[in-house]
Motif scaffolding. Structure first.
Motif, PDB file in Angstrom:
ATOM      1  N   LEU A  13       0.848  -1.186   0.000  1.00 56.34           N
ATOM      2  CA  LEU A  13       0.000   0.000   0.000  1.00 56.34           C
ATOM      3  C   LEU A  13       0.886   1.239   0.000  1.00 56.34           C
ATOM      4  N   GLU A  14       0.564   2.175  -0.838  1.00 53.14           N
ATOM      5  CA  GLU A  14       1.263   3.457  -0.865  1.00 53.14           C
ATOM      6  C   GLU A  14       0.279   4.550  -0.455  1.00 53.14           C
ATOM      7  N   VAL A  15       0.734   5.456   0.356  1.00 55.55           N
ATOM      8  CA  VAL A  15      -0.102   6.571   0.804  1.00 55.55           C
ATOM      9  C   VAL A  15       0.550   7.856   0.319  1.00 55.55           C
ATOM     10  N   GLU A  16      -0.081   8.486  -0.647  1.00 54.59           N
ATOM     11  CA  GLU A  16       0.473   9.700  -1.247  1.00 54.59           C
ATOM     12  C   GLU A  16      -0.258  10.929  -0.708  1.00 54.59           C
ATOM     13  N   VAL A  17       0.522  11.931  -0.390  1.00 50.68           N
ATOM     14  CA  VAL A  17      -0.016  13.210   0.086  1.00 50.68           C
ATOM     15  C   VAL A  17       0.462  14.290  -0.868  1.00 50.68           C
ATOM     16  N   HIS A  18      -0.481  14.978  -1.482  1.00 47.43           N
ATOM     17  CA  HIS A  18      -0.098  16.062  -2.401  1.00 47.43           C
ATOM     18  C   HIS A  18      -1.096  17.201  -2.288  1.00 47.43           C
ATOM     19  N   PRO A  19      -0.691  18.413  -2.651  1.00 51.33           N
ATOM     20  CA  PRO A  19      -1.570  19.576  -2.463  1.00 51.33           C
ATOM     21  C   PRO A  19      -2.746  19.565  -3.438  1.00 51.33           C
ATOM     22  N   MET A  20      -3.854  20.100  -2.991  1.00 46.50           N
ATOM     23  CA  MET A  20      -5.026  20.258  -3.847  1.00 46.50           C
ATOM     24  C   MET A  20      -4.879  21.544  -4.659  1.00 46.50           C
ATOM     25  N   PRO A  21      -4.912  21.464  -5.969  1.00 47.13           N
ATOM     26  CA  PRO A  21      -4.800  22.694  -6.769  1.00 47.13           C
ATOM     27  C   PRO A  21      -6.038  23.565  -6.609  1.00 47.13           C
ATOM     28  N   ALA A  22      -5.824  24.863  -6.662  1.00 46.87           N
ATOM     29  CA  ALA A  22      -6.943  25.804  -6.558  1.00 46.87           C
ATOM     30  C   ALA A  22      -7.684  25.859  -7.885  1.00 46.87           C
ATOM     31  N   GLY A  23      -9.007  25.961  -7.814  1.00 43.89           N
ATOM     32  CA  GLY A  23      -9.823  26.061  -9.010  1.00 43.89           C
ATOM     33  C   GLY A  23      -9.940  27.488  -9.493  1.00 43.89           C
ATOM     34  N   PRO A  24     -10.585  27.708 -10.656  1.00 48.97           N
ATOM     35  CA  PRO A  24     -10.706  29.060 -11.230  1.00 48.97           C
ATOM     36  C   PRO A  24     -11.455  30.030 -10.306  1.00 48.97           C
ATOM     37  N   GLN A  25     -12.520  29.541  -9.670  1.00 46.51           N
ATOM     38  CA  GLN A  25     -13.295  30.391  -8.764  1.00 46.51           C
ATOM     39  C   GLN A  25     -13.170  29.863  -7.335  1.00 46.51           C
ATOM     40  N   ASP A  26     -11.962  29.561  -6.941  1.00 41.96           N
ATOM     41  CA  ASP A  26     -11.733  28.918  -5.651  1.00 41.96           C
ATOM     42  C   ASP A  26     -12.139  29.823  -4.497  1.00 41.96           C
ATOM     43  N   SER A  27     -12.796  29.228  -3.501  1.00 41.58           N
ATOM     44  CA  SER A  27     -13.265  30.000  -2.349  1.00 41.58           C
ATOM     45  C   SER A  27     -12.165  30.267  -1.338  1.00 41.58           C
ATOM     46  N   ALA A  28     -11.076  29.487  -1.394  1.00 40.19           N
ATOM     47  CA  ALA A  28      -9.985  29.677  -0.428  1.00 40.19           C
ATOM     48  C   ALA A  28      -8.644  29.420  -1.112  1.00 40.19           C
ATOM     49  N   PRO A  29      -8.266  30.252  -2.075  1.00 37.76           N
ATOM     50  CA  PRO A  29      -6.994  30.042  -2.778  1.00 37.76           C
ATOM     51  C   PRO A  29      -5.813  30.547  -1.951  1.00 37.76           C
ATOM     52  N   LEU A  30      -4.741  29.804  -1.986  1.00 41.07           N
ATOM     53  CA  LEU A  30      -3.555  30.167  -1.224  1.00 41.07           C
ATOM     54  C   LEU A  30      -2.325  29.791  -2.049  1.00 41.07           C
ATOM     55  N   THR A  31      -1.380  30.684  -2.111  1.00 45.31           N
ATOM     56  CA  THR A  31      -0.148  30.409  -2.845  1.00 45.31           C
ATOM     57  C   THR A  31       0.917  29.920  -1.880  1.00 45.31           C
ATOM     58  N   ILE A  32       1.401  28.706  -2.121  1.00 44.00           N
ATOM     59  CA  ILE A  32       2.442  28.112  -1.279  1.00 44.00           C
ATOM     60  C   ILE A  32       3.553  27.595  -2.178  1.00 44.00           C
ATOM     61  N   ASP A  33       4.749  28.117  -1.963  1.00 42.17           N
ATOM     62  CA  ASP A  33       5.917  27.712  -2.750  1.00 42.17           C
ATOM     63  C   ASP A  33       5.664  27.849  -4.246  1.00 42.17           C
ATOM     64  N   GLY A  34       5.010  28.954  -4.619  1.00 41.22           N
ATOM     65  CA  GLY A  34       4.781  29.256  -6.023  1.00 41.22           C
ATOM     66  C   GLY A  34       3.620  28.520  -6.650  1.00 41.22           C
ATOM     67  N   LYS A  35       2.872  27.714  -5.878  1.00 42.80           N
ATOM     68  CA  LYS A  35       1.732  26.965  -6.427  1.00 42.80           C
ATOM     69  C   LYS A  35       0.443  27.466  -5.788  1.00 42.80           C
ATOM     70  N   ASP A  36      -0.587  27.593  -6.618  1.00 42.19           N
ATOM     71  CA  ASP A  36      -1.902  27.992  -6.116  1.00 42.19           C
ATOM     72  C   ASP A  36      -2.646  26.743  -5.657  1.00 42.19           C
ATOM     73  N   VAL A  37      -2.939  26.679  -4.364  1.00 41.13           N
ATOM     74  CA  VAL A  37      -3.584  25.498  -3.795  1.00 41.13           C
ATOM     75  C   VAL A  37      -4.882  25.916  -3.113  1.00 41.13           C
ATOM     76  N   HIS A  38      -5.719  24.922  -2.870  1.00 43.72           N
ATOM     77  CA  HIS A  38      -6.973  25.155  -2.164  1.00 43.72           C
ATOM     78  C   HIS A  38      -6.768  24.887  -0.678  1.00 43.72           C
ATOM     79  N   ALA A  39      -7.035  25.892   0.124  1.00 40.43           N
ATOM     80  CA  ALA A  39      -6.912  25.741   1.581  1.00 40.43           C
ATOM     81  C   ALA A  39      -8.252  25.285   2.132  1.00 40.43           C
ATOM     82  N   GLY A  40      -8.453  23.982   2.168  1.00 42.60           N
ATOM     83  CA  GLY A  40      -9.721  23.428   2.629  1.00 42.60           C
ATOM     84  C   GLY A  40      -9.814  23.393   4.137  1.00 42.60           C
TER      85      GLY A  40
END
Length: 591
Positions: free
Chosen positions: A405-432
């Motif tokens: 079993l592999e357990v992968e953890v990766h950031p959720m990309p922010a959508g075009p009309q994201d309700s909680a967009p956050l830029t972390i290390d140059g990437k736009d992610v969704h802060a859920g």
């Protein structure tokens, strides 16, 4: 934990009662005997959707009654249960147990009761959530959902992830509130500025008139008096003259006060005791007349002498009416409106300085969220490797020796009309609400195989075993809850079945475990063995019941499960061997 269940009119079961104890309980029985109905009944107690098709043919309704205790669960679960009971006004029995009941009518209508109180089915779901987890043949599909996989990882690493998640949640809430306020003020700056102008104009108008509380009522009374001023003055003056006598025209006669004084003097000069006894009463009358005369004098002096006073009051009344037409039915309402308007005006600061300060506040809050999210993600990634290794090790004993079993953890990309967009290390992610991470369980079924998401790589039997392995690994982070497994051993046999039994027995050290199984290797590990059997009344009606097996009956049942060898010495010998093997495994001995 679940201590007892009673089933009436559900499927092939007319009436059945089963007692449950700590440790591992297995339910066995021939195909079609009604084992699945036991699991279905637990689903109903968990608030699942009612299905009229499950009601026994000819019965008006199906009733499931479960008795639960909370003595053996952890503090968090006990607190959650207590909150549900208090909110539903449900009561515990004298022994501290709680009774949950679910009724399903043949017409599809469903009713639920908890602790003697009628409640919605959703309340039953809230009540059983911390106490009962049912892994039915369809429930394993939940393991394919990303949110369930994230929840499993967070539960595995609760000690490290929990505090970080709580800190992240606090910072995220503050950031979203500040961000929402900035977005609103920026988007509505023109509209808010116009509203501020309207409020300021209205307040200026009200402040210029400066109304006082209750002033409109007082003016109405005063205008009424001034309108009748001449008649009021004449009435008061006539009454005063009648009491005190006409001051300007003494020749017109004496007033009542003078006449009373004369009467008092005559009586006081008499020698008759009966007559002089009336003197004090005349004195009282004179005192009353004096008081009335004084009050009438004061009333006359208070009457306005300025002929323009009425006009001034009418002008003031018109000013106040101009306010009550616009803002409220009366002056007190106008004053309250003005107070609210001042508060609203204070929150409508749309100046450039305010927007700049608010934007800076948002940036500071976003940095706090960013830092908290980084730490949370790092903790999850560290825990992911440990969880994957632990589950893979468990799979090794479940006929999936080469599976990983592999357990992968990766950031959720922010959508075009994201309700909680956050830029972390140059990437736009969704802060859920649970962080910026997505968790994906991937399974490599054998050595050299490509790892794929569980939904694409695991068969039903493999998914059941992955779930069992995960539950065994997570068991150390939770205690006391009841776990129900419906045919988690599907598709396996031989040594793998023994390993499943061993792991279920291990899980039962910290949980109450109830297992529906067809495998004698699994059933042999039970602390309590229940059998579901059916009988035919000869008229085409089948009924199933549940009863606990004695030691000798267990041997016969295991022999039956061994390809129907219950009536042979060989089958019974094999069954006894299985029981001895299970006892040795559970005690840690070797065979």
């Amino acid at each position: 934990m679940l201590t007892e269940i009673r089933i009436d009119g559900l499927g092939v079961i007319s009436t059945a009662t089963a007692q449950f104890h700590e440790g591992l309980t297995v339910l066995t029985g021939e195909t079609g005997a009604g084992k699945t109905m036991v699991v279905t009944s637990l689903h109903l107690l968990s608030g699942a959707r009612a299905d009229a098709g499950r009601v026994r043919l000819g019965a008006a309704r199906a009733v499931v009654e479960g008795r639960f205790t909370v003595d053996d669960v952890n503090d968090a679960a006990r607190a959650e249960v207590t909150q549900v009971l208090e909110s539903a006004a449900a009561e515990q029995d004298d022994d501290g147990s709680i009774i949950a009941i679910r009724t399903v009518g043949s017409d599809g209508r469903s009713r639920a009761h908890l602790g003697g109180r009628g409640v919605p089915a959703s309340v039953l779901a809230d009540f059983t959530a911390p106490l009962l987890t049912v892994h039915g043949q369809n429930d394993q599909l939940r393991l394919q959902r990303p949110d369930q996989q994230l929840s499993a990882l967070d539960q595995f690493a609760a000690d490290t992830v929990g505090p970080l998640l709580r800190k992240y949640t606090v910072h995220r809430r503050a950031w979203l509130d500040a961000r929402a306020e900035l977005l609103e003020r920026t988007a509505r700056s023109r509209e808010l500025a116009q509203e501020a102008d309207r409020l300021q104009h209205s307040l200026s108008e009200i402040d210029a008139i400066a109304p006082e509380p209750g002033e409109d009522v007082r003016i109405v009374d005063e205008v009424r008096r001034l309108s009748d001023l001449d008649s009021l003055r004449e009435a008061a003056a006539t009454a005063h003259d009648a009491l005190a006598g006409p001051v300007d025209s003494p020749e017109e006669g004496s007033g009542a006060l003078e006449l009373l004084g004369s009467a008092r003097a005559r009586i006081d000069s008499a020698d008759d005791p009966a007559l002089t006894a009336l003197g004090p009463r005349l004195g009282e009358a004179i005192a009353v007349v004096v008081d009335l005369t004084t009050e009438l004098s004061g009333y006359l002096s208070d009457l306005p002498s300025d002929p323009g006073a009425l006009d001034s009051l009418l002008t003031r009344q018109a000013e106040l009416k101009s306010l009550t037409r616009k803002y409220a039915p009366d002056i007190d309402g106008v004053i309250a409106w003005a107070d609210d308007a001042r508060s609203r005006l204070g929150s409508l600061d749309v100046s450039e300085e305010t927007l700049t300060a608010l934007a800076a506040e948002v940036d500071i809050a976003a940095e706090r969220v960013r830092e908290a999210a980084r730490k949370l993600s790092a903790a999850r990634k560290k825990a992911a490797g440990k969880l994957a290794s632990a589950v893979s090790a468990e799979l090794g004993g479940l006929a999936m020796g080469k599976a990983r079993l592999e357990v992968e953890v990766h950031p959720m990309p922010a959508g075009p009309q994201d309700s909680a967009p956050l830029t972390i290390d140059g990437k736009d992610v969704h802060a859920g609400s649970s962080g910026i991470d997505e968790v994906e369980f991937r399974l490599s079924a054998h050595s050299g195989a490509q790892s794929l998401p569980l939904s694409k790589s695991a068969s039903g039997g493999e998914l059941s075993r992955v779930m069992l392995a995960l539950e065994v690994v997570l068991a150390s982070s939770d205690h006391g809850a009841t776990m129900v497994f419906d045919e988690v051993d599907a598709g396996v046999g031989g040594r793998a079945a023994v390993e499943i039994g061993r792991r279920l027995a291990r899980l039962a050290r910290t949980h109450q475990v109830i297992v529906v199984t067809h495998l004698p290797q699994v059933a042999a590990f039970a602390d309590t063995h229940l059998v579901v059997d059916k009988s035919d009344d000869g008229k085409g009606k089948v009924n199933s019941g549940v009863h606990a097996l004695t030691k000798d009956e267990r041997v016969i049942e295991l022999a039956r499960m061994l390809a129907g060898l219950d009536d042979t010495e060989t089958g019974r010998a094999h069954a006894e061997e299985l029981l001895e093997l299970a006892r040795a495994e559970k005690s840690g001995a070797t065979v």
